[in-house]
Design an enzyme around this catalytic site. Structure first.
Site, PDB file in Angstrom:
ATOM      1  N   ARG A   1       0.954  -1.146   0.146  1.00 33.07           N
ATOM      2  CA  ARG A   1       0.054   0.173  -0.187  1.00 33.07           C
ATOM      3  C   ARG A   1       0.924   1.249  -0.130  1.00 33.07           C
ATOM      4  NH1 ARG A   1      -3.424  -3.480   3.664  1.00 33.07           N
ATOM      5  NH2 ARG A   1      -1.675  -3.284   4.949  1.00 33.07           N
ATOM      6  N   ILE A   2       1.717   1.348   1.063  1.00 36.63           N
ATOM      7  CA  ILE A   2       2.663   2.614   0.996  1.00 36.63           C
ATOM      8  C   ILE A   2       3.781   2.552  -0.077  1.00 36.63           C
ATOM      9  CG2 ILE A   2       4.077   3.873   2.586  1.00 36.63           C
ATOM     10  CD1 ILE A   2       2.305   2.536   4.950  1.00 36.63           C
TER      11      ILE A   2
ATOM     12  N   ASP B   1       9.752  -6.816  -4.335  1.00 34.32           N
ATOM     13  CA  ASP B   1       8.930  -7.694  -3.485  1.00 34.32           C
ATOM     14  C   ASP B   1       8.488  -8.951  -3.790  1.00 34.32           C
ATOM     15  OD1 ASP B   1       6.336  -8.256  -2.381  1.00 34.32           O
ATOM     16  OD2 ASP B   1       5.901  -5.897  -1.954  1.00 34.32           O
TER      17      ASP B   1
ATOM     18  N   CYS C   1      10.790   4.492   6.693  1.00 31.28           N
ATOM     19  CA  CYS C   1       9.715   5.150   7.538  1.00 31.28           C
ATOM     20  C   CYS C   1       8.590   3.793   7.454  1.00 31.28           C
ATOM     21  CB  CYS C   1       9.000   5.993   6.539  1.00 31.28           C
ATOM     22  SG  CYS C   1       9.872   7.524   6.588  1.00 31.28           S
ATOM     23  N   ALA C   2       9.360   2.332   7.884  1.00 34.41           N
ATOM     24  CA  ALA C   2       8.483   1.267   7.839  1.00 34.41           C
ATOM     25  C   ALA C   2       8.378   0.854   9.445  1.00 34.41           C
ATOM     26  CB  ALA C   2       8.871   0.145   6.933  1.00 34.41           C
TER      27      ALA C   2
ATOM     28  N   ASP D   1      12.464   7.272  10.436  1.00 34.34           N
ATOM     29  CA  ASP D   1      11.695   7.496  11.185  1.00 34.34           C
ATOM     30  C   ASP D   1      10.974   6.577  12.271  1.00 34.34           C
ATOM     31  OD1 ASP D   1       8.932   9.041  11.567  1.00 34.34           O
ATOM     32  OD2 ASP D   1       7.977   7.582  10.891  1.00 34.34           O
TER      33      ASP D   1
ATOM     34  N   GLU E   1      12.114   2.483  20.816  1.00 34.63           N
ATOM     35  CA  GLU E   1      11.588   3.698  20.625  1.00 34.63           C
ATOM     36  C   GLU E   1      11.272   4.358  21.907  1.00 34.63           C
ATOM     37  OE1 GLU E   1       8.781   3.802  17.297  1.00 34.63           O
ATOM     38  OE2 GLU E   1      10.046   3.125  15.744  1.00 34.63           O
TER      39      GLU E   1
ATOM     40  N   HIS F   1       9.107   8.858  14.681  1.00 35.74           N
ATOM     41  CA  HIS F   1       7.829   7.735  14.248  1.00 35.74           C
ATOM     42  C   HIS F   1       6.620   8.863  13.965  1.00 35.74           C
ATOM     43  CE1 HIS F   1       6.045   3.509  14.397  1.00 35.74           C
ATOM     44  NE2 HIS F   1       5.709   4.269  13.628  1.00 35.74           N
TER      45      HIS F   1
ATOM     46  N   GLY G   1       5.632   9.218  10.662  1.00 36.61           N
ATOM     47  CA  GLY G   1       5.034   8.799   9.341  1.00 36.61           C
ATOM     48  C   GLY G   1       3.665   8.802   9.222  1.00 36.61           C
ATOM     49  N   ALA G   2       2.840   8.489  10.117  1.00 42.44           N
ATOM     50  CA  ALA G   2       1.417   8.784  10.049  1.00 42.44           C
ATOM     51  C   ALA G   2       0.911   9.815  11.050  1.00 42.44           C
ATOM     52  CB  ALA G   2       0.791   7.468  10.679  1.00 42.44           C
TER      53      ALA G   2
HETATM   54  P1  NAD Z   1       1.604  -3.698   2.955  1.00 42.70           P
HETATM   55  O1  NAD Z   1       1.317  -4.937   3.549  1.00 42.70           O
HETATM   56  O2  NAD Z   1       0.404  -2.888   2.232  1.00 42.70           O
HETATM   57  O3  NAD Z   1       2.833  -3.822   2.156  1.00 42.70           O
HETATM   58  C1  NAD Z   1       4.106  -4.438   2.454  1.00 42.70           C
HETATM   59  C2  NAD Z   1       4.698  -4.973   1.379  1.00 42.70           C
HETATM   60  O4  NAD Z   1       5.638  -5.936   1.819  1.00 42.70           O
HETATM   61  C3  NAD Z   1       3.904  -6.275   0.677  1.00 42.70           C
HETATM   62  O5  NAD Z   1       3.639  -5.961  -0.915  1.00 42.70           O
HETATM   63  C4  NAD Z   1       4.731  -7.247   0.851  1.00 42.70           C
HETATM   64  O6  NAD Z   1       4.581  -8.288  -0.130  1.00 42.70           O
HETATM   65  C5  NAD Z   1       6.048  -6.869   1.121  1.00 42.70           C
HETATM   66  N1  NAD Z   1       6.821  -7.847   1.689  1.00 42.70           N
HETATM   67  C6  NAD Z   1       6.651  -8.249   2.796  1.00 42.70           C
HETATM   68  N2  NAD Z   1       7.854  -9.339   2.947  1.00 42.70           N
HETATM   69  C7  NAD Z   1       8.646  -8.640   2.189  1.00 42.70           C
HETATM   70  C8  NAD Z   1      10.221  -9.077   1.950  1.00 42.70           C
HETATM   71  N3  NAD Z   1      10.868  -9.953   2.922  1.00 42.70           N
HETATM   72  N4  NAD Z   1      10.889  -8.295   1.195  1.00 42.70           N
HETATM   73  C9  NAD Z   1      10.218  -7.534   0.433  1.00 42.70           C
HETATM   74  N5  NAD Z   1       8.810  -7.285   0.330  1.00 42.70           N
HETATM   75  C10 NAD Z   1       8.264  -7.872   1.595  1.00 42.70           C
HETATM   76  O7  NAD Z   1       2.096  -2.725   4.296  1.00 42.70           O
HETATM   77  P2  NAD Z   1       1.990  -0.966   4.154  1.00 42.70           P
HETATM   78  O8  NAD Z   1       0.656  -0.703   4.733  1.00 42.70           O
HETATM   79  O9  NAD Z   1       2.393  -0.530   2.898  1.00 42.70           O
HETATM   80  O10 NAD Z   1       2.912  -0.779   5.432  1.00 42.70           O
HETATM   81  C11 NAD Z   1       4.541  -0.899   5.044  1.00 42.70           C
HETATM   82  C12 NAD Z   1       5.272  -0.590   6.354  1.00 42.70           C
HETATM   83  O11 NAD Z   1       4.911   0.667   6.952  1.00 42.70           O
HETATM   84  C13 NAD Z   1       4.892  -1.503   7.483  1.00 42.70           C
HETATM   85  O12 NAD Z   1       5.788  -1.977   8.173  1.00 42.70           O
HETATM   86  C14 NAD Z   1       4.031  -0.568   8.312  1.00 42.70           C
HETATM   87  O13 NAD Z   1       4.005  -0.833   9.722  1.00 42.70           O
HETATM   88  C15 NAD Z   1       4.913   0.611   8.289  1.00 42.70           C
HETATM   89  N6  NAD Z   1       4.169   1.898   8.549  1.00 42.70           N
HETATM   90  C16 NAD Z   1       4.718   3.002   8.962  1.00 42.70           C
HETATM   91  C17 NAD Z   1       4.024   4.138   9.487  1.00 42.70           C
HETATM   92  C18 NAD Z   1       5.148   4.987  10.214  1.00 42.70           C
HETATM   93  O14 NAD Z   1       4.248   5.762  10.960  1.00 42.70           O
HETATM   94  N7  NAD Z   1       6.417   5.074   9.943  1.00 42.70           N
HETATM   95  C19 NAD Z   1       2.894   4.330   9.186  1.00 42.70           C
HETATM   96  C20 NAD Z   1       1.983   3.327   8.589  1.00 42.70           C
HETATM   97  C21 NAD Z   1       2.627   2.130   8.091  1.00 42.70           C
HETATM   98  C1  MLT Z   2       1.364   2.372  11.940  1.00 46.21           C
HETATM   99  O1  MLT Z   2       1.530   1.238  12.010  1.00 46.21           O
HETATM  100  O2  MLT Z   2       0.114   2.740  11.803  1.00 46.21           O
HETATM  101  C2  MLT Z   2       2.325   3.577  12.032  1.00 46.21           C
HETATM  102  O3  MLT Z   2       3.365   2.874  12.413  1.00 46.21           O
HETATM  103  C3  MLT Z   2       1.599   4.678  12.793  1.00 46.21           C
HETATM  104  C4  MLT Z   2       1.655   4.553  14.166  1.00 46.21           C
HETATM  105  O4  MLT Z   2       2.279   3.819  14.749  1.00 46.21           O
HETATM  106  O5  MLT Z   2       0.710   5.473  14.695  1.00 46.21           O
END
Ligand code: NAD
Ligand code: MLT
Length: 530
Positions: free
Chosen positions: A153-154, A173, A232-233, A258, A263, A282, A284-285
């Site tokens: 998604r992101i 991916d 930012c994951a 991020d 943390e 942190h 990101g969101a």
């Molecule tokens: P998502 O599940 O939509 O996408 C994750 C992708 O990673 C998928 O397409 C999956 O196939 C791929 N993947 C899984 N294992 C893998 C690997 N070993 N190698 C390569 N690709 C792999 O998730 P998302 O909603 O896009 O979120 C992505 C990340 O961002 C998550 O870790 C989530 O927790 C994090 N996130 C962080 C913040 C923040 O505040 N910093 C906010 C939202 C989400």
């Molecule tokens: C999430 O997983 O949604 C992000 O890391 C954002 C948050 O923790 O609020």
């Protein structure tokens, strides 16, 4: 209507709280910043718990939640919730994927831009009264290669934005097809290709055992000299000590983080203090829009859950698409009843549950039906604490093998479930379907085509197919004042074995069952209560 009590233990946008308050099925308390011992004390009063990332929903808290049914995480990552403990206790854990995608993708792009032009460092320098024009020489993004790890998604939103910046985008991916990547306008490559070719690497995978320390001392060695890294994951996807080393060794020109393994990062964290690294806590969101979205989503999911039992975006139980719910709901009833029936007919400890879905059922996600079947079976052995969430967990922890197959082939009915229960003492096979009016029906027992309502009290009788047996059963039940609702008989060939399922209005005693089993030509009698 039973009103469920919901505790919101982290700061949630007012819109979300308002939706919870407006739901007649919910009574809500907002109590933020509670120390864990306080939360443990009050959690037994609540049916639902809503958190963001501050509350750590530990095993102790979950176990103390005597009536806890659902935990909602307003956000994506559920790393602050012990999902395993929740599953074991049958508590649904929901998150809100989608609500903060754009915000987080924008943050990653902002971090990439800030990193390429050292904006935070330059800001600090000006704030300190300096004017260091030569020190902060940056790099352009146009024409550079961005390597994205994880295009979900992101990650896919970052792809779009990077293309707008005229960057070349490559991605790794393992769960995305080349066709899907092509549609996104990204070249799908191997991880080693990302390392070898990327000027910027942005991480967008979940943290899993496979992605923990994905970027480590060995992988930094494979990277293009001068690469810049954005995360930012999740913290822990990068080995922080190895990144610090790679920066000092001039392999990595800079990093924008991020998220951290711990943390907030502990004082001795090797990345804190490095001029080449920029940080956000942190965030990101952290936009008004994203917080509104996730609060709204979790509140609506809770309202659905406590009003109609609808489970959406659960991470520990397959969610049912609201559009599919009317189709699947009768099969959930069927599955649970078939499970309950077969467990009562079988003897001995369960070894395997083998399920075949036929016809129309092959075209939908059958996992919820499988869970309903397991619930039906395991309730017989474990009791009423079993639900659809903990049933697979309980099966796994008891070493029960569960296998499900699906075929579009139609077997007498447009949609059919075949179920075999293998126990230490043998196996039992049944087939079931849903009749018009959403009525669950058993249509086969062992090799006998037999049609019975899966409801109330049933007698399952095995007998030799001789004249008069049905009469004997009827007379026996009549003599004991037990009324028959329906009598269903199945036999393979005349004079061979036959089976009957008798729907009765009241249950005979164990003594009466023993007497019935002694009636001429009757081989076995079992009582089933659904
Ligand atoms: P998502 O599940 O939509 O996408 C994750 C992708 O990673 C998928 O397409 C999956 O196939 C791929 N993947 C899984 N294992 C893998 C690997 N070993 N190698 C390569 N690709 C792999 O998730 P998302 O909603 O896009 O979120 C992505 C990340 O961002 C998550 O870790 C989530 O927790 C994090 N996130 C962080 C913040 C923040 O505040 N910093 C906010 C939202 C989400
Ligand atoms: C999430 O997983 O949604 C992000 O890391 C954002 C948050 O923790 O609020």
């Amino acid at each position: 209507m039973n009103v469920a009590r919901v505790l919101v233990s982290d700061k949630l946008s007012e819109t979300g709280v308002k939706i919870l308050k407006q739901c007649p099925a919910i009574e809500v308390d907002v109590k933020t910043g509670l120390p864990p011992e306080e939360l443990i004390k009050i959690i037994p009063q609540y049916d639902g718990l809503v958190v963001r990332s501050a509350t750590k929903v530990t095993k102790e808290i979950i176990e103390a939640g005597a009536r806890l049914k659902v935990i909602g995480r307003a956000g994506i990552g559920v790393d602050n919730v012990d999902v395993r403990a929740a599953s074991a206790k049958g508590v649904v854990v929901m998150n809100t994927p989608g609500g903060n995608n754009v915000t987080t993708a924008e943050h990653a792009v902002s971090m990439m831009m800030a990193l390429s032009r050292q904006i935070p460092q330059a800001t600090a320098s000006v704030r300190a009264g300096k004017w260091e024009k030569n020190k902060f020489m940056g790099v352009e993004l146009m024409g550079k290669t961005l390597g994205i790890i994880g295009i979900g998604r992101i990650g896919s939103l970052v792809v779009k934005r990077a293309r707008g910046l005229e960057m070349r985008v490559i991605a790794y991916d393992p769960f995305i097809s080349h066709e899907a990547a092509e549609k996104m306008g990204v070249e799908l490559v191997t991880l080693d290709d990302v390392y070898a070719r990327a000027d910027f690497i942005s991480i967008h995978t979940p943290k899993t055992p496979e992605t923990t320390h994905l970027l480590n001392a060995d992988t930094f060695k494979k990277m293009k000299k001068g690469v810049r890294i954005i995360n930012c994951a999740r913290g822990g996807i990068i080995d922080e000590a190895a990144l610090a080393r790679a920066i000092k060794d001039k392999i990595v020109a800079g990093a924008a983080l991020d998220v951290f393994e711990n943390e907030p990062p502990e004082p001795g964290n090797p990345l804190i203090g490095l001029e080449e690294v920029i940080y956000t806590p942190h965030l990101g969101a952290a936009t008004a829009e994203a917080q509104e979205n996730v609060a709204l989503a979790v509140a609506e999911q809770f309202a659905d859950f406590f009003t109609s039992g609808l489970i959406r975006n659960a991470v520990n139980v397959p969610s049912v698409d609201p559009e599919q719910l009317p189709v699947i709901r009768p099969y959930l009833w069927l599955g649970e009843r078939m499970g309950s029936f077969i467990a009562q007919v079988a003897q001995g400890g369960v070894k395997e549950v083998l399920i075949d879905y036929f016809g129309g059922l092959a075209e939908i996600d059958q996992r919820p039906i499988t869970q309903a079947i397991l619930k039906g079976i395991l309730t017989h052995y474990v009791g009423q604490s079993v639900n659809m969430v903990n049933a697979p967990f309980l099966a796994e922890s008891r070493g029960i093998v569960v296998k499900a197959t699906a075929s579009t082939q139609k077997r007498n009915f447009a949609a059919l479930v075949g179920l075999r229960l293998v126990t230490e003492k043998g196996s039992v096979y049944v087939e079931g379907t849903v009749f018009v009016g959403d009525e669950p029906r058993l249509v086969k027992l062992e090799k006998f085509l037999i049609e019975a309502q899966l409801d109330g009290t049933l007698l399952v009788v095995t007998n030799t197919d001789k004249p008069g047996v049905i009469g004997h059963i009827g007379t026996f039940l009549g003599d004991h004042n037990i009324n028959i609702g329906a009598f269903n008989l199945g036999r393979a060939e005349a004079g061979g074995l036959a089976m009957s399922i008798v729907n009765i209005d009241s249950a005979p005693t164990q003594e009466q069952l023993k007497l019935l089993a002694k009636v001429e030509n009757i081989l076995d009698v079992k009582l089933v209560q659904i």
